[in-house]
Scaffold this motif. Structure first.
Motif, mmCIF file in Angstrom:
data_model
loop_
_atom_site.group_PDB
_atom_site.id
_atom_site.type_symbol
_atom_site.label_atom_id
_atom_site.label_comp_id
_atom_site.label_asym_id
_atom_site.label_seq_id
_atom_site.Cartn_x
_atom_site.Cartn_y
_atom_site.Cartn_z
ATOM 1 N N GLU A 1 -7.124 2.612 12.520
ATOM 2 C CA GLU A 1 -8.446 2.051 12.738
ATOM 3 C C GLU A 1 -8.403 0.908 14.035
ATOM 4 O O GLU A 1 -9.231 0.724 14.828
ATOM 5 C CB GLU A 1 -9.160 1.185 11.668
ATOM 6 C CG GLU A 1 -9.408 2.279 10.295
ATOM 7 C CD GLU A 1 -8.380 2.412 9.349
ATOM 8 O OE1 GLU A 1 -7.096 2.084 9.535
ATOM 9 O OE2 GLU A 1 -8.451 2.971 8.399
ATOM 10 N N ALA B 155 0.406 -8.702 2.133
ATOM 11 C CA ALA B 155 -0.493 -7.975 1.248
ATOM 12 C C ALA B 155 -1.831 -8.669 1.170
ATOM 13 O O ALA B 155 -1.825 -9.682 1.735
ATOM 14 C CB ALA B 155 -0.008 -7.845 -0.253
ATOM 15 N N GLY C 197 0.859 -1.234 0.090
ATOM 16 C CA GLY C 197 0.155 -0.030 -0.163
ATOM 17 C C GLY C 197 0.828 1.228 0.142
ATOM 18 O O GLY C 197 2.244 1.116 -0.146
ATOM 19 N N SER C 198 0.112 2.299 0.146
ATOM 20 C CA SER C 198 0.807 3.586 0.135
ATOM 21 C C SER C 198 1.876 3.903 1.308
ATOM 22 O O SER C 198 3.134 4.034 1.057
ATOM 23 C CB SER C 198 -0.160 4.952 0.203
ATOM 24 O OG SER C 198 0.079 6.063 0.771
ATOM 25 N N SER D 42 -9.041 -4.881 9.758
ATOM 26 C CA SER D 42 -8.319 -6.128 9.259
ATOM 27 C C SER D 42 -7.045 -5.981 9.991
ATOM 28 O O SER D 42 -6.282 -7.217 10.237
ATOM 29 C CB SER D 42 -8.140 -6.328 7.719
ATOM 30 O OG SER D 42 -9.553 -6.452 7.267
ATOM 31 N N ASN E 231 -1.985 2.128 11.093
ATOM 32 C CA ASN E 231 -3.252 1.625 10.998
ATOM 33 C C ASN E 231 -4.044 2.108 12.225
ATOM 34 O O ASN E 231 -4.341 1.573 13.370
ATOM 35 C CB ASN E 231 -3.182 -0.002 11.178
ATOM 36 C CG ASN E 231 -4.626 -0.725 11.333
ATOM 37 O OD1 ASN E 231 -4.614 -1.746 11.777
ATOM 38 N ND2 ASN E 231 -5.666 -0.138 10.419
HETATM 39 N N1 LIG Z 1 -1.464 6.837 3.137
HETATM 40 C C1 LIG Z 1 -1.253 7.539 4.064
HETATM 41 O O1 LIG Z 1 -0.636 8.466 3.712
HETATM 42 C C2 LIG Z 1 -1.293 7.288 5.507
HETATM 43 C C3 LIG Z 1 -2.103 6.244 5.903
HETATM 44 N N2 LIG Z 1 -2.534 6.077 6.949
HETATM 45 C C4 LIG Z 1 -3.053 4.825 7.704
HETATM 46 O O2 LIG Z 1 -2.180 3.508 7.284
HETATM 47 C C5 LIG Z 1 -3.027 2.612 6.922
HETATM 48 C C6 LIG Z 1 -2.728 2.325 5.397
HETATM 49 O O3 LIG Z 1 -3.056 3.015 4.632
HETATM 50 P P1 LIG Z 1 -2.658 3.270 3.147
HETATM 51 O O4 LIG Z 1 -1.267 2.765 2.960
HETATM 52 O O5 LIG Z 1 -3.026 4.368 2.426
HETATM 53 O O6 LIG Z 1 -3.650 2.132 2.528
HETATM 54 P P2 LIG Z 1 -3.460 1.105 1.077
HETATM 55 O O7 LIG Z 1 -4.915 0.802 0.618
HETATM 56 O O8 LIG Z 1 -2.557 2.040 0.209
HETATM 57 O O9 LIG Z 1 -2.584 -0.099 1.589
HETATM 58 C C7 LIG Z 1 -3.273 -0.854 2.431
HETATM 59 C C8 LIG Z 1 -2.430 -1.958 2.585
HETATM 60 O O10 LIG Z 1 -3.187 -3.157 3.521
HETATM 61 C C9 LIG Z 1 -3.237 -4.434 2.674
HETATM 62 N N3 LIG Z 1 -4.809 -5.097 2.916
HETATM 63 C C10 LIG Z 1 -5.834 -4.336 2.533
HETATM 64 N N4 LIG Z 1 -6.886 -5.222 2.989
HETATM 65 C C11 LIG Z 1 -6.280 -6.271 3.642
HETATM 66 C C12 LIG Z 1 -6.776 -7.286 4.365
HETATM 67 N N5 LIG Z 1 -8.275 -7.459 4.640
HETATM 68 N N6 LIG Z 1 -5.788 -8.145 4.922
HETATM 69 C C13 LIG Z 1 -4.529 -7.971 4.726
HETATM 70 N N7 LIG Z 1 -4.100 -6.931 4.112
HETATM 71 C C14 LIG Z 1 -4.915 -5.948 3.612
HETATM 72 C C15 LIG Z 1 -3.316 -3.929 1.044
HETATM 73 O O11 LIG Z 1 -2.924 -5.086 0.218
HETATM 74 P P3 LIG Z 1 -3.312 -5.024 -1.226
HETATM 75 O O12 LIG Z 1 -2.287 -4.000 -1.929
HETATM 76 O O13 LIG Z 1 -2.934 -6.307 -1.723
HETATM 77 O O14 LIG Z 1 -4.620 -4.605 -1.378
HETATM 78 C C16 LIG Z 1 -2.048 -2.965 1.131
HETATM 79 O O15 LIG Z 1 -0.932 -3.451 1.370
HETATM 80 C C17 LIG Z 1 -4.680 2.959 7.122
HETATM 81 O O16 LIG Z 1 -4.982 2.559 8.435
HETATM 82 C C18 LIG Z 1 -4.337 4.602 7.046
HETATM 83 O O17 LIG Z 1 -5.480 5.075 7.807
HETATM 84 C C19 LIG Z 1 -2.163 6.861 8.062
HETATM 85 C C20 LIG Z 1 -1.435 8.013 7.715
HETATM 86 C C21 LIG Z 1 -1.325 8.428 6.468
#
Ligand SMILES: NC(=O)C1=CN([C@@H]2O[C@H](COP(=O)(O)OP(=O)(O)OC[C@H]3O[C@@H](n4cnc5c(N)ncnc54)[C@H](OP(=O)(O)O)[C@@H]3O)[C@@H](O)[C@H]2O)C=CC1
Ligand SMILES: CC(=O)[C@@H](O)[C@H](O)COP(=O)(O)O
Ligand SMILES: [Mn+2]
Length: 417
Positions: free
Chosen positions: A139, A47, A23-24, A118, A137
């Protein structure tokens, strides 16, 4: 783990598990790790379903273990690795495997970057195992609050905030402040000032909210983030979740947290002291800064983020929140005051509602209606341990999902009395 030399620089490589590496936040974490091969070693990655991305990460970082959500995706990755003659990476699937890599004795640091509830159980496992836990995370904390923080205390885990605001607040607090043990008022602090951009709809006429599209909602003015948190920024539920997150991380009452709109996202939050001082943390809006801060804490390392250019940056603006524009933020602040049942319910309902909005099943403005209705129904639910959190989360998801049908053909919600 003692890995600091007398000069304050690290002498031992940190052994990392990155939950949500595709993810991001996950990819930004690996961007920082890539700059410091002498400081960090990737032990495990995870992931949901992004097999191609995690395959590339496997080639570059050679983790020992990888977890994907489903056996089908794991099978696909195993085949791709075999085709490259890579035999020393073990691929697992499922939620138990996620817990295993988070609490493994091979790991000392866990980046918790799965989106949504999750991520709760693996993050909780890392906490219980006493790891350094880098918490993106939010949440997980919102949904389990005091239970999560009690586990941090019991295990002596080292919790460090990744969320830009909380990382900023942490940087603005006195240097001896320990998360989970904060006594801010006794330390001369009068308020935590949580900044928020207001998202992409800060100036949109209120009548137009009903017609905004997922693409418009995900187009954050300053940050490049995953889709769920981007929608949360547009509703300002993100600031509501962060309000609750701040309460738990910094042991502070809701009355002592104030949300300040700052559209430029250059100041990432502030701490106001009794003597009139306000300390702010600022920088370009790039998550690699808080990630690098927490990864190397208390050392400071290069993050790859360009320094702020004060002579070519937008003027700083500040505004009060208009709660008519952002009713989800009001709902979250209220939930924070009401207790854990309300917060767990709010988070679960919001995850269902945001996903439905992103899938075109409901309108942007329906997100609030689903959230409000769900909180009302579950506000009094008692939540005293992690199993009760999981159980309530599940019940609320079923309830919120049942509400979705009311929106496919009608605007107004038919609420169960
Ligand atoms: N992005 C940001 O700048 C910021 C994010 N956050 C927090 O960080 C967390 C991640 O955000 P962000 O990176 O943007 O999210 P993304 O959607 O970009 O990435 C989420 C990650 O979690 C994985 N994932 C999703 N669903 C599941 C699941 N059911 N079981 C296991 N793995 C899973 C995804 O895998 P796959 O790629 O395979 O879907 C991916 O690796 C969130 O809680 C967000 O609130 C906090 C501050 C800033
Ligand atoms: C980068 C980060 O921490 C996000 O949570 C960010 O705060 C989102 O911006 P908003 O201030 O618009 O919610
Ligand atoms: Mn944030």
């Amino acid at each position: 783990m003692s890995n600091q030399s007398s000069s304050g620089t690290s002498t031992v490589k940190r052994q990392l598990c990155v939950l949500g590496s595709t993810g991001s936040i996950g990819t930004s974490t690996l961007d920082v790790v890539r700059l410091h091969p002498d400081k960090f070693n990737i032990v495990s990655l995870s992931a949901n379903a992004s097999v191609d991305i995690i395959f590339t990460q496997c080639i570059e970082f050679s983790p020992k273990e990888v977890v994907l959500a489903s056996p089908e995706h794991a099978k696909k990755l195993i085949a791709m690795l075999a085709a490259e003659n890579i035999a020393d990476i073990t691929v697992y699937s499922g939620s138990e495997a996620l817990i295993d890599i988070a609490q493994s004795s091979d790991v000392d640091t866990v980046m918790a970057a799965i989106v949504g509830a999750s991520g709760l159980m693996p993050t909780f496992a890392a906490v219980k195992a006493g790891k350094r836990v880098l918490l993106a995370n939010k949440e997980a904390l919102v949904t389990s609050g005091a239970i999560f923080m009690a586990a941090v205390k019991a295990s002596n885990a080292e919790l460090l905030p990744i969320d830009s605001e909380h990382n900023a607040i942490f940087q603005c607090l006195p240097s001896n402040t320990q998360i989970g043990e904060c006594q801010l008022l006794a330390q001369g602090i009068s308020k935590v000032l949580l900044t928020g951009s207001g998202g992409p709809f800060r100036t949109l006429p209120l009548n137009d909210f009903v017609n905004v599209t997922p693409e418009q909602a995900c187009a954050h003015p300053n940050w490049d983030m995953g889709r769920k948190i981007s929608v949360d920024s547009a509703t300002m539920m993100n600031k509501g979740l962060e309000f609750i997150e701040a309460k738990w991380l910094f042991n502070i009452d809701a009355e002592d947290i104030q949300v300040v709109l700052h559209p430029q996202s250059t100041i990432h939050s502030m701490v106001q002291y009794k003597d009139g001082s306000v300390i702010a943390q600022m920088g370009n809006p790039d998550m690699k800064t808080p990630i690098a801060h927490a990864l190397a804490y208390p050392e400071r390392i290069d993050s790859g983020v360009a320094p702020l250019d004060f002579f070519n940056t937008a003027s700083f603006e500040f505004q009060a929140v208009d709660f008519e524009r952002y009713p989800n933020l009001a709902l979250a602040i209220e939930a924070c005051k009401k207790g854990q049942g309300a917060c767990t319910a709010l988070n679960a309902a919001n995850e269902i509602a945001v996903e439905a909005f992103l899938n075109g099943k409901i309108k942007f403005t329906d997100i609030y209606k689903i959230n409000e209705t769900s909180v009302k129904k579950f506000v009094l639910q008692q939540v005293d341990n992690i199993n009760e959190v999981i159980s309530l989360d599940h019940q609320v998801r079923l309830y919120a999902t049942s509400l979705l049908d009311n929106f496919s053909s009608a605007d107004e919600l038919m609420v169960e009395k």
